[in-house]
Design a protein around this motif. Structure first.
Motif, mmCIF file in Angstrom:
data_model
loop_
_atom_site.group_PDB
_atom_site.id
_atom_site.type_symbol
_atom_site.label_atom_id
_atom_site.label_comp_id
_atom_site.label_asym_id
_atom_site.label_seq_id
_atom_site.Cartn_x
_atom_site.Cartn_y
_atom_site.Cartn_z
ATOM 1 N N VAL A 38 -41.790 -51.092 8.349
ATOM 2 C CA VAL A 38 -43.348 -50.404 7.791
ATOM 3 C C VAL A 38 -43.092 -50.700 6.570
ATOM 4 C CG1 VAL A 38 -44.657 -48.498 7.868
ATOM 5 C CG2 VAL A 38 -43.107 -49.059 9.861
ATOM 6 N N ARG A 39 -42.542 -50.393 5.225
ATOM 7 C CA ARG A 39 -42.299 -50.510 3.942
ATOM 8 C C ARG A 39 -42.637 -51.726 3.966
ATOM 9 N NH1 ARG A 39 -40.475 -44.751 0.873
ATOM 10 N NH2 ARG A 39 -40.785 -43.140 1.706
ATOM 11 N N GLU A 40 -41.520 -52.437 4.192
ATOM 12 C CA GLU A 40 -42.084 -54.001 3.717
ATOM 13 C C GLU A 40 -43.288 -54.480 4.238
ATOM 14 O OE1 GLU A 40 -40.234 -56.004 2.357
ATOM 15 O OE2 GLU A 40 -37.441 -55.243 2.765
ATOM 16 N N ILE A 41 -43.521 -53.735 5.412
ATOM 17 C CA ILE A 41 -45.046 -55.100 5.133
ATOM 18 C C ILE A 41 -46.224 -53.630 4.440
ATOM 19 C CG2 ILE A 41 -47.124 -53.906 7.608
ATOM 20 C CD1 ILE A 41 -45.372 -54.387 9.668
ATOM 21 N N ILE A 42 -45.999 -52.283 4.182
ATOM 22 C CA ILE A 42 -46.904 -52.531 3.228
ATOM 23 C C ILE A 42 -46.463 -53.219 1.579
ATOM 24 C CG2 ILE A 42 -47.353 -50.072 1.800
ATOM 25 C CD1 ILE A 42 -46.660 -48.914 3.804
ATOM 26 N N ILE A 43 -45.380 -53.091 1.386
ATOM 27 C CA ILE A 43 -45.469 -54.333 -0.010
ATOM 28 C C ILE A 43 -46.002 -55.712 -0.071
ATOM 29 C CG2 ILE A 43 -43.871 -55.713 -0.906
ATOM 30 C CD1 ILE A 43 -41.746 -52.962 -0.056
ATOM 31 N N ASP A 44 -45.881 -56.141 1.023
ATOM 32 C CA ASP A 44 -46.194 -57.467 1.459
ATOM 33 C C ASP A 44 -47.955 -56.880 1.388
ATOM 34 O OD1 ASP A 44 -43.913 -58.838 1.264
ATOM 35 O OD2 ASP A 44 -43.803 -59.096 3.481
ATOM 36 N N GLY A 45 -48.615 -56.215 2.623
ATOM 37 C CA GLY A 45 -50.218 -56.054 2.210
ATOM 38 C C GLY A 45 -50.549 -55.656 1.549
ATOM 39 N N MET A 46 -49.376 -54.804 0.142
ATOM 40 C CA MET A 46 -50.427 -54.787 -0.702
ATOM 41 C C MET A 46 -50.276 -55.831 -1.839
ATOM 42 S SD MET A 46 -51.303 -51.912 -0.626
ATOM 43 C CE MET A 46 -52.813 -51.463 -2.146
ATOM 44 N N ILE A 47 -49.158 -56.288 -1.894
ATOM 45 C CA ILE A 47 -49.183 -57.620 -2.674
ATOM 46 C C ILE A 47 -50.526 -59.120 -2.246
ATOM 47 C CG2 ILE A 47 -48.063 -59.640 -3.158
ATOM 48 C CD1 ILE A 47 -47.179 -57.092 -4.382
ATOM 49 N N GLY A 48 -50.823 -59.798 -0.586
ATOM 50 C CA GLY A 48 -51.507 -60.165 -0.664
ATOM 51 C C GLY A 48 -52.733 -59.197 -1.007
ATOM 52 N N ILE A 49 -52.923 -58.185 -1.095
ATOM 53 C CA ILE A 49 -54.565 -57.547 -1.251
ATOM 54 C C ILE A 49 -55.261 -57.930 -2.409
ATOM 55 C CG2 ILE A 49 -55.434 -55.073 -1.539
ATOM 56 C CD1 ILE A 49 -54.298 -54.508 0.888
ATOM 57 N N GLN A 50 -53.621 -58.022 -4.203
ATOM 58 C CA GLN A 50 -53.897 -58.077 -5.219
ATOM 59 C C GLN A 50 -54.282 -59.403 -5.398
ATOM 60 O OE1 GLN A 50 -50.854 -56.594 -7.515
ATOM 61 N NE2 GLN A 50 -51.906 -55.166 -8.315
ATOM 62 N N LYS A 51 -53.736 -60.193 -5.008
ATOM 63 C CA LYS A 51 -53.952 -61.557 -4.465
ATOM 64 C C LYS A 51 -55.696 -61.926 -4.348
ATOM 65 C CE LYS A 51 -48.620 -62.275 -5.579
ATOM 66 N NZ LYS A 51 -47.863 -63.531 -4.914
ATOM 67 N N GLY A 52 -55.022 -61.486 -3.337
ATOM 68 C CA GLY A 52 -56.560 -61.680 -2.857
ATOM 69 C C GLY A 52 -56.934 -62.344 -2.258
ATOM 70 N N VAL A 53 -55.364 -61.868 -1.253
ATOM 71 C CA VAL A 53 -55.149 -63.115 -0.102
ATOM 72 C C VAL A 53 -56.673 -62.923 0.841
ATOM 73 C CG1 VAL A 53 -54.400 -64.222 2.129
ATOM 74 C CG2 VAL A 53 -52.985 -63.631 0.078
ATOM 75 N N ASN A 54 -57.107 -63.910 1.578
ATOM 76 C CA ASN A 54 -57.695 -63.878 2.986
ATOM 77 C C ASN A 54 -57.931 -62.521 4.033
ATOM 78 O OD1 ASN A 54 -59.773 -64.397 5.502
ATOM 79 N ND2 ASN A 54 -60.889 -65.327 4.665
ATOM 80 N N PRO A 55 -58.391 -61.471 4.352
ATOM 81 C CA PRO A 55 -57.672 -60.779 5.370
ATOM 82 C C PRO A 55 -57.487 -60.785 6.813
ATOM 83 C CG PRO A 55 -59.784 -60.055 4.209
ATOM 84 C CD PRO A 55 -59.365 -61.508 3.468
ATOM 85 N N ARG A 56 -57.993 -62.541 6.898
ATOM 86 C CA ARG A 56 -57.378 -63.147 8.814
ATOM 87 C C ARG A 56 -56.409 -63.416 8.306
ATOM 88 N NH1 ARG A 56 -59.840 -63.344 13.104
ATOM 89 N NH2 ARG A 56 -61.771 -62.891 12.854
ATOM 90 N N MET A 57 -56.209 -64.215 6.824
ATOM 91 C CA MET A 57 -54.752 -65.000 7.060
ATOM 92 C C MET A 57 -53.516 -63.679 6.717
ATOM 93 S SD MET A 57 -56.001 -67.943 4.916
ATOM 94 C CE MET A 57 -54.029 -68.630 3.850
ATOM 95 N N LEU A 58 -54.017 -63.105 5.753
ATOM 96 C CA LEU A 58 -53.101 -61.522 4.943
ATOM 97 C C LEU A 58 -52.761 -61.099 6.990
ATOM 98 C CD1 LEU A 58 -51.541 -60.239 3.466
ATOM 99 C CD2 LEU A 58 -53.790 -58.394 3.933
ATOM 100 N N GLN A 59 -53.786 -60.261 7.670
ATOM 101 C CA GLN A 59 -53.351 -60.493 9.200
ATOM 102 C C GLN A 59 -52.153 -60.977 9.334
ATOM 103 O OE1 GLN A 59 -56.544 -59.342 11.827
ATOM 104 N NE2 GLN A 59 -56.160 -57.031 12.718
ATOM 105 N N GLU A 60 -52.683 -62.329 10.218
ATOM 106 C CA GLU A 60 -51.574 -62.965 11.023
ATOM 107 C C GLU A 60 -49.993 -63.009 9.749
ATOM 108 O OE1 GLU A 60 -52.162 -64.735 14.027
ATOM 109 O OE2 GLU A 60 -54.197 -63.552 13.755
#
Length: 250
Positions: A214-236
């Motif tokens: 779960v923490r790995e997911i949070i790390i990858d998710g927050m980094i993606g948010i900071q980098k402006g990754v498209n939410p749908r792509m980030l979800q996949e």
């Protein structure tokens, strides 16, 4: 509460007691010297192997196998995607209004709002994850050690009982008590290891791994948010942490 842990321990002892009661008197299987050898010896060995504070803390660690809050990766991914949509629409600073019960996730959000760059954020969060794994590893190691040591002291008690029995073969009245120590210490050591210590160590390892995922997911998710990754792509991308059967749930 984890009912599986409770049911497993209760069932294990119930089956043992049932076998004892079907074959004789319960009192035959109670021997204080045998208990002292196994329990006292195991605790002594743990004090030698680990710091005293860690040994005493192992009781609290074991309680997590009963009272642990289940991890829900799907819920965490949902939260992260909601935050990704907010950040994409209103900017990173809009996440300041986001509140989470997960302290790790909330900390990551606070770092983002405070302007941490992706490299710094990942470094801080991964250090936190490493420290978590280290703390969990200490608790698991103690219960694994108990699972290894209890049967060993059961064998030591068996040897003590056999020596006592052989040394007093000319006195028939002393053979029974010595033989009881010899056999019951092995029984106690095996029960303590295989019904309590080893299963708890395995369960704690499993929960630790789930929390780390779960923490790995949070790390990858927050980094993606900071980098402006498209939410749908980030979800996949985040769904890769889920079992295949759960990835298409949406």
């Amino acid at each position: 509460m984890d009912l599986a842990t409770v049911i497993g321990i209760v069932m294990g002892f119930a089956l043992i007691l049932m076998a004892i009661m079907l074959g004789g008197d319960l009192g035959m299987f109670i021997n204080v010297p045998s208990l002292l050898i196994v329990l006292g010896g195991t605790v002594a060995a743990m004090f030698i192997k680990h710091k005293m504070s860690d040994v005493f803390g192992s009781v609290g660690v074991a309680m997590k196998a009963f009272l642990v809050k289940p991890q829900n990766p799907e819920h965490t991914i949902g939260q992260l995607i909601d935050m990704a949509n907010i950040a994409r629409k209103d900017g990173i600073l809009a996440l300041e209004k986001v509140k989470s019960e997960d302290a790790f996730l909330q900390g990551a959000v606070n770092h983002c709002v405070d302007g941490a760059d992706p490299e710094f954020l990942e470094s801080v969060l991964r250090k936190d994850l490493e420290y978590l794994a280290s703390r969990h590893g200490k608790g698991v190691a103690i219960w694994e050690g108990i699972g290894e040591t209890a049967p060993a002291f059961g064998m030591i008690g068996t040897l003590i009982g056999l020596v006592q029995m052989l040394a007093t073969m000319d006195d028939p009245s002393s053979i029974g008590p010595a033989m009881a120590v010899a056999l019951l210490t092995t029984l106690y050591g095996s029960i303590f290891a295989n019904v309590i210590a080893i299963p708890l160590a395995v369960k704690l390892t499993m929960y630790s791994q789930e929390e780390q995922v779960v923490r790995e997911i949070i790390i990858d998710g927050m980094i993606g948010i900071q980098k402006g990754v498209n939410p749908r792509m980030l979800q996949e991308a985040l769904k890769a942490a889920l079992p295949p059967s759960q990835r298409d749930a949406d």
